[in-house]
Design a protein around this motif. Structure first.
Motif, PDB file in Angstrom:
ATOM      1  N   LEU A 202       0.830  -1.220   0.000  1.00 39.39           N
ATOM      2  CA  LEU A 202       0.000   0.000   0.000  1.00 39.39           C
ATOM      3  C   LEU A 202       0.860   1.265   0.000  1.00 39.39           C
ATOM      4  O   LEU A 202       0.545   2.248  -0.695  1.00 39.39           O
ATOM      5  CB  LEU A 202      -0.919  -0.008   1.228  1.00 39.39           C
ATOM      6  CG  LEU A 202      -2.080  -0.999   1.191  1.00 39.39           C
ATOM      7  CD1 LEU A 202      -2.810  -1.005   2.524  1.00 39.39           C
ATOM      8  CD2 LEU A 202      -3.040  -0.648   0.059  1.00 39.39           C
ATOM      9  N   THR A 203       1.950   1.226   0.785  1.00 39.31           N
ATOM     10  CA  THR A 203       2.834   2.391   0.832  1.00 39.31           C
ATOM     11  C   THR A 203       3.449   2.663  -0.530  1.00 39.31           C
ATOM     12  O   THR A 203       3.545   3.833  -0.984  1.00 39.31           O
ATOM     13  CB  THR A 203       3.930   2.197   1.878  1.00 39.31           C
ATOM     14  OG1 THR A 203       3.326   1.970   3.155  1.00 39.31           O
ATOM     15  CG2 THR A 203       4.840   3.421   1.964  1.00 39.31           C
ATOM     16  N   ALA A 204       3.885   1.616  -1.182  1.00 35.07           N
ATOM     17  CA  ALA A 204       4.472   1.793  -2.516  1.00 35.07           C
ATOM     18  C   ALA A 204       3.451   2.365  -3.485  1.00 35.07           C
ATOM     19  O   ALA A 204       3.761   3.265  -4.287  1.00 35.07           O
ATOM     20  CB  ALA A 204       5.001   0.444  -3.025  1.00 35.07           C
ATOM     21  N   VAL A 205       2.206   1.878  -3.420  1.00 35.54           N
ATOM     22  CA  VAL A 205       1.172   2.397  -4.325  1.00 35.54           C
ATOM     23  C   VAL A 205       0.896   3.880  -4.049  1.00 35.54           C
ATOM     24  O   VAL A 205       0.813   4.708  -4.967  1.00 35.54           O
ATOM     25  CB  VAL A 205      -0.110   1.555  -4.188  1.00 35.54           C
ATOM     26  CG1 VAL A 205      -1.266   2.194  -4.955  1.00 35.54           C
ATOM     27  CG2 VAL A 205       0.131   0.145  -4.703  1.00 35.54           C
ATOM     28  N   VAL A 206       0.750   4.210  -2.752  1.00 37.45           N
ATOM     29  CA  VAL A 206       0.446   5.600  -2.401  1.00 37.45           C
ATOM     30  C   VAL A 206       1.600   6.521  -2.768  1.00 37.45           C
ATOM     31  O   VAL A 206       1.404   7.614  -3.351  1.00 37.45           O
ATOM     32  CB  VAL A 206       0.107   5.706  -0.900  1.00 37.45           C
ATOM     33  CG1 VAL A 206       0.013   7.157  -0.468  1.00 37.45           C
ATOM     34  CG2 VAL A 206      -1.200   4.978  -0.599  1.00 37.45           C
ATOM     35  N   LEU A 207       2.824   6.120  -2.433  1.00 35.07           N
ATOM     36  CA  LEU A 207       3.970   6.955  -2.766  1.00 35.07           C
ATOM     37  C   LEU A 207       4.103   7.131  -4.276  1.00 35.07           C
ATOM     38  O   LEU A 207       4.437   8.229  -4.761  1.00 35.07           O
ATOM     39  CB  LEU A 207       5.256   6.353  -2.193  1.00 35.07           C
ATOM     40  CG  LEU A 207       5.410   6.435  -0.669  1.00 35.07           C
ATOM     41  CD1 LEU A 207       6.688   5.752  -0.221  1.00 35.07           C
ATOM     42  CD2 LEU A 207       5.411   7.887  -0.214  1.00 35.07           C
ATOM     43  N   ARG A 208       3.851   6.072  -5.021  1.00 32.24           N
ATOM     44  CA  ARG A 208       3.922   6.196  -6.480  1.00 32.24           C
ATOM     45  C   ARG A 208       2.879   7.181  -6.996  1.00 32.24           C
ATOM     46  O   ARG A 208       3.153   7.999  -7.887  1.00 32.24           O
ATOM     47  CB  ARG A 208       3.703   4.810  -7.100  1.00 32.24           C
ATOM     48  CG  ARG A 208       3.858   4.781  -8.613  1.00 32.24           C
ATOM     49  CD  ARG A 208       3.847   3.338  -9.113  1.00 32.24           C
ATOM     50  NE  ARG A 208       3.959   3.293 -10.557  1.00 32.24           N
ATOM     51  CZ  ARG A 208       2.935   3.365 -11.405  1.00 32.24           C
ATOM     52  NH1 ARG A 208       1.707   3.459 -10.915  1.00 32.24           N
ATOM     53  NH2 ARG A 208       3.125   3.321 -12.714  1.00 32.24           N
ATOM     54  N   SER A 209       1.657   7.118  -6.412  1.00 30.25           N
ATOM     55  CA  SER A 209       0.607   8.045  -6.865  1.00 30.25           C
ATOM     56  C   SER A 209       0.910   9.495  -6.494  1.00 30.25           C
ATOM     57  O   SER A 209       0.375  10.419  -7.107  1.00 30.25           O
ATOM     58  CB  SER A 209      -0.735   7.637  -6.264  1.00 30.25           C
ATOM     59  OG  SER A 209      -0.732   7.829  -4.858  1.00 30.25           O
ATOM     60  N   ILE A 210       1.786   9.720  -5.478  1.00 25.62           N
ATOM     61  CA  ILE A 210       2.152  11.077  -5.082  1.00 25.62           C
ATOM     62  C   ILE A 210       3.417  11.534  -5.785  1.00 25.62           C
ATOM     63  O   ILE A 210       3.510  12.663  -6.290  1.00 25.62           O
ATOM     64  CB  ILE A 210       2.324  11.154  -3.552  1.00 25.62           C
ATOM     65  CG1 ILE A 210       0.982  10.907  -2.845  1.00 25.62           C
ATOM     66  CG2 ILE A 210       2.891  12.498  -3.124  1.00 25.62           C
ATOM     67  CD1 ILE A 210       1.097  10.823  -1.339  1.00 25.62           C
TER      68      ILE A 210
END
Length: 891
Positions: A202-210
């Motif tokens: 989830l962290t990787a997905v969120v960081l990628r989206s930011i």
């Protein structure tokens, strides 16, 4: 700017939503795992507690088993040994066993009941056996002991079964607890692993989206910084990235617009610089720190020494360079005073215009503050203008002398011609009468022509004489009460023969209730006669109307005709002496062009006006408007006009009545602004001013009057309930009267202003601040002060009433101090007037010598100027009070 404005639409925090969602998910998983582990821990704790309880029960059963064994042993020993110790030990074992039975009953009631029943039987049988042995009855004792042994076997078996059962249960509980703990540990490890994997994902997905949009915005920011259009930006919207995209696009658009504005500003600056270079005057711009930031070539031509200074030279450095270059004539000891005076004027120019001598020529220096605190200075070379002004002054003096000579000549010739003309007219009348008596009818027409020509010539000479008197200011007015209707009838009868010449008819309309008026009967009659005769001369077989009406204190006389009329160009030349509307008019209709000029002059002398409306071919309408009362105040012989400014209607009425009864003309105003307007319009001889008024008090009005060149010379008497007379004198008032005003004291003050005042100073200076300072100094020493803002006004005030002393500045517009003093000394009355020259001008030797010869004293502003002024006054008038207070502060 393209696209929606940054911040438009709903504001959404997408980064916060994503980070918040990630945190909420991770927190939820953590909470769930914690709950699972808490449940597992609680279950394991229950299992451990249960195993512990099983073990405790096992220990309790084992203890009961040991106590039961001890009881059997000590009972058997008691039966054999009969010892008291054995009995006590057996009792103690029984007590312990009984105590344990209470706890065993809680989880093994059946076994406890069996053991307790067997215990009671064993104890009873054993004690009975001991008693039998003690009695020597061994058979009974053995039997009872055998019975007790049998009973103990049952209890011992029950205890053994109970211990065995509890042992198995305890072991089973321990195994169950150990197995469950192992399973819970494995589940905890699995859950933690799943949480770590899910959180990382989830962290990787969120960081990628930011980070991906941030990287795009970062690249776009680099493009904007380097002046390029942002190529790759997230779509605009309500979230952070959308707003950042809109902001970057707006920033790029603003940069592009700024670049365009800079180009426009640069173009405009080049245009302004070009315009500045084209003006013929020197131009300089100083910033808020008085540094020279802009100048043109003409400025460098006037001040060539500026080329050697740095581009950021200050105004003070320019003054030093100017002194070093010898461009101004300043004595070595006066350099600092001159420099300080220039710096003071430069720091607060207030739109000043100063004429200064510089490098052998005269400059007009105009300065004004800019909105940002800088100073704009324009230097105009007026040397030629000053030379022309001197020439014009000389020509004006010559023209005035010629005009005076002309007036004297006309007056003399008019008187010289009037005597023979009277004789010609008289002899003509006599000859006509003689011819009619002798019947010589043939000579009568010729004699009548001689008489008519003589009368015409006499009227012409009278007009010329009247005009010369008007121009010389010697025409006198005689006011009396005049019945308007009777005067009009008299004029109608007089002018009737003139109208009959051109077959014209006269219609007279006098409005009902027109009443009477106080005026000069002769001048009014002559004006009406001139207007009616003029209307009849330019009208043939037509109608001439005379209408008289009254509107309040104004009486109007309207004369209309059906004559040839006049064009707008002809109307512009009307009322000028010896000028007719058209050059051909004089040849056709006759006349000299003096009649209407005299009408206009008489109307103005009577306090009224005359106007005309006309069109070619449609006739003309002349209208005279004259005051019905108080006309004396406008005539040369009339009394002074007094302006009263007071917001109290009762005070206006009482003061106005007292002043009117004394013969003065009165103007009233109920507020400060109206009073200042009346003062500028009518220029009264005196102002009575109340101090306490709404919106604007009397001190403010007095300060405004003393700073206005048109009003500063008007004497002001303060009238108020306040009694600070010294403050009023310091502000520029000539006196201060306390309410309620004593009429006698008021009239005495007014009489003093219009009569002689031996301790009166005429202060002549164009600078209001200097006048205010001198006024305070002189008022403190007991002098009455009149003020003038230029030399022309000073000469006019001297002509009205000679002061006891004049304090004169040299550098003034229009008429400077040298010219004023020269004209004053040209008059017989002015030769004896003491004049003290107070100036900041750097005088040449020739100027100083001339002033020494024509002025009583010369005082230089600055330094010990105040002491010098008071000492000079003391020397001229010999007042000991002045001499005693002459030391002190500088002007």
């Amino acid at each position: 700017m393209t696209g929606p404005a940054a911040g438009s639409g709903p504001r959404v925090s997408r980064i916060g939503f994503r980070i918040g969602g990630l945190s909420a998910a991770l927190l939820g998983v953590l909470v769930l795992s914690t709950l699972v582990m808490a449940v597992e821990f609680s279950a394991n704790q229950t299992r451990i507690a249960e195993a512990t309880e099983r073990f405790r029960r096992l220990q309790l059963a084992a203890g009961a088993q040991r106590d039961f064994g001890a009881l059997r042993y000590w009972l058997a020993d008691l039966a054999v040994s009969q010892l008291t110790l054995s009995e006590r030990n057996a009792g103690a074992a029984r007590d312990r066993l009984t105590e344990r039975m209470g706890e065993l009953r809680s989880f093994a009631p059946e076994a406890a009941s069996v053991i307790e029943a067997a215990l009671e039987g064993i104890w009873g049988s054993a004690i009975a056996a001991v008693d039998a042995y003690a009695a020597g009855n061994r058979v009974v004792g053995n039997t009872l002991l055998s019975q007790a042994r049998m009973q103990s076997e049952a209890a011992s078996g029950a205890l053994a079964d109970l211990v065995d059962t509890l042992s198995r249960q305890s072991e089973q509980a321990n195994r169950t607890a150990a197995t469950a703990a192992q399973a819970a540990r494995l589940r905890a490890i699995v859950i933690c692993a799943l949480i770590v994997i899910a959180g990382a994902g989830l962290t990787a997905v969120v960081l990628r989206s930011i980070l991906r949009p941030l990287n795009r915005i970062d690249r776009a920011m680099i493009d904007v910084q380097q002046g390029r259009a942002p190529a790759d930006l997230p779509p605009e919207g309500g979230d952070e990235f959308g707003r950042l995209s809109g902001t970057l696009r707006a920033l790029h658009d603003a940069q592009r617009a700024r670049a365009e504005l800079e180009q426009i500003n640069a173009s405009q600056r080049r245009t302004v610089l070009t315009a500045i270079e084209t003006i013929p005057d020197g131009f300089a711009l100083f910033d808020a720190q008085d540094r020279l930031v802009l100048r043109n070539r003409r400025f460098l031509e006037i001040f060539p020494f500026v080329r050697a200074l740095s581009e950021t030279a200050t105004y003070a450095e320019l003054l030093d360079a100017e002194l070093d270059a010898g461009m101004v004539e300043v004595a070595q000891g006066d350099r600092e005073a001159w420099r300080a005076d220039c710096l003071a004027r430069h720091s607060d120019p207030s739109g000043s215009r100063v004429e200064v001598a510089h490098g052998g020529r005269w400059l007009l220096v105009s300065k004004r503050k800019t909105p940002d605190g800088g100073t704009v200075a324009v230097y105009s070379d007026i040397s030629e203008l000053r030379d022309r002004q001197l020439d014009l002054e000389a020509a004006r003096a010559e023209a005035e002398q010629a005009n005076e000579a002309k007036s004297r000549f006309l007056a003399s010739m008019s008187h010289e011609l009037r005597t023979p003309l009277n004789a010609i007219i008289g002899y003509s009348e006599m000859l006509i009468e003689d011819a009619e008596e002798t019947g010589d009818k043939g000579t009568v027409p010729d004699l009548e022509r001689i008489e008519s020509s003589g009368r015409h010539l006499l009227a012409l000479i009278n007009d010329v004489l009247d005009l010369s008197k008007i121009e010389a200011g010697k025409m006198e007015l005689f006011f009396e009460e005049v019945d308007i209707a009777a005067l009009v009838e008299d004029v109608r009868l007089t002018v009737a023969p003139l109208l009959a010449i051109n077959s014209n008819s006269l219609f007279v309309a006098v409005a009902p209730g027109v009443g009477s008026m106080r005026t000069d009967r002769t001048k009014l009659r002559q004006n009406l006669f001139n207007l009616l005769s003029n209307a009849s001369k330019f009208t043939s077989a037509g109608r001439v109307d005379l209408r008289v009406a009254r509107d309040g204190d104004v009486v109007s006389f309207e004369v209309s005709d059906e004559g040839i009329g006049m064009s707008a160009e002809q109307l512009g030349r009307l009322f000028r002496p010896f000028v007719q509307a058209e050059s051909s008019t004089a040849g056709k209709y006759g006349g000299t062009g003096l009649g209407l000029s005299i009408v206009k002059s008489y109307c103005e002398m009577l306090g009224g006006s005359v106007s005309v409306v006309s069109e070619p071919g449609k006739g003309s309408i002349f209208t005279m408007r004259l005051p019905a009362r108080g006309a004396e105040a406008t005539s040369p012989k009339a009394r002074a006009t007094v302006l009263i400014i007071d917001d109290d209607p009762a005070a206006l009425t009482s003061l106005g009545t007292a002043v009117k009864d004394a013969g003065y003309a009165v103007l009233t105003a109920s507020d400060a602004e109206a009073g200042l307007a009346l003062a500028r319009e009518h220029r009264p001889e005196t102002v009575l001013l109340d101090i306490i008024m709404p919106e604007r008090d009397g001190w403010s009005v007095l300060r405004t009057m003393k700073e206005d060149p048109l009003l500063c010379e008007i004497p002001v008497i303060m009238v108020s309930i306040l009694s600070d007379r010294e403050m009023g004198l310091a502000f520029g008032a000539v006196d201060l009267l306390s309410k309620p005003v004593d009429p006698a004291r008021l009239l005495a003050a007014l009489q003093a202003l219009t009569g002689a005042q031996p301790r009166e100073v005429l202060l002549v200076d164009d600078d209001p601040a200097t006048r205010s300072l001198f006024r305070r100094i002189l008022a403190r020493e007991g002098w009455a002060v009149r003020e003038a803002a230029d030399g022309a006004r000073a000469l006019a005030l001297v002509a009205e009433r000679m002061p006891g002393l004049m304090v004169l500045d040299l550098m003034m517009p229009n008429l400077d101090g040298f010219q004023t003093l020269r004209r004053l000394r040209e008059t017989e009355a002015g030769r004896g007037l003491p004049v003290i020259v107070v100036t900041s001008k750097d005088l040449t030797r020739r100027e100083f010598d001339w002033l020494q010869a024509n002025a009583r004293d010369v005082v230089v502003k600055g330094g010990d100027g105040r002491a010098g002024l008071l000492a000079a006054i003391s020397r001229q008038v010999g007042t000991g009070r002045i001499a005693e207070t002459s030391g002190g502060k500088s002007i």
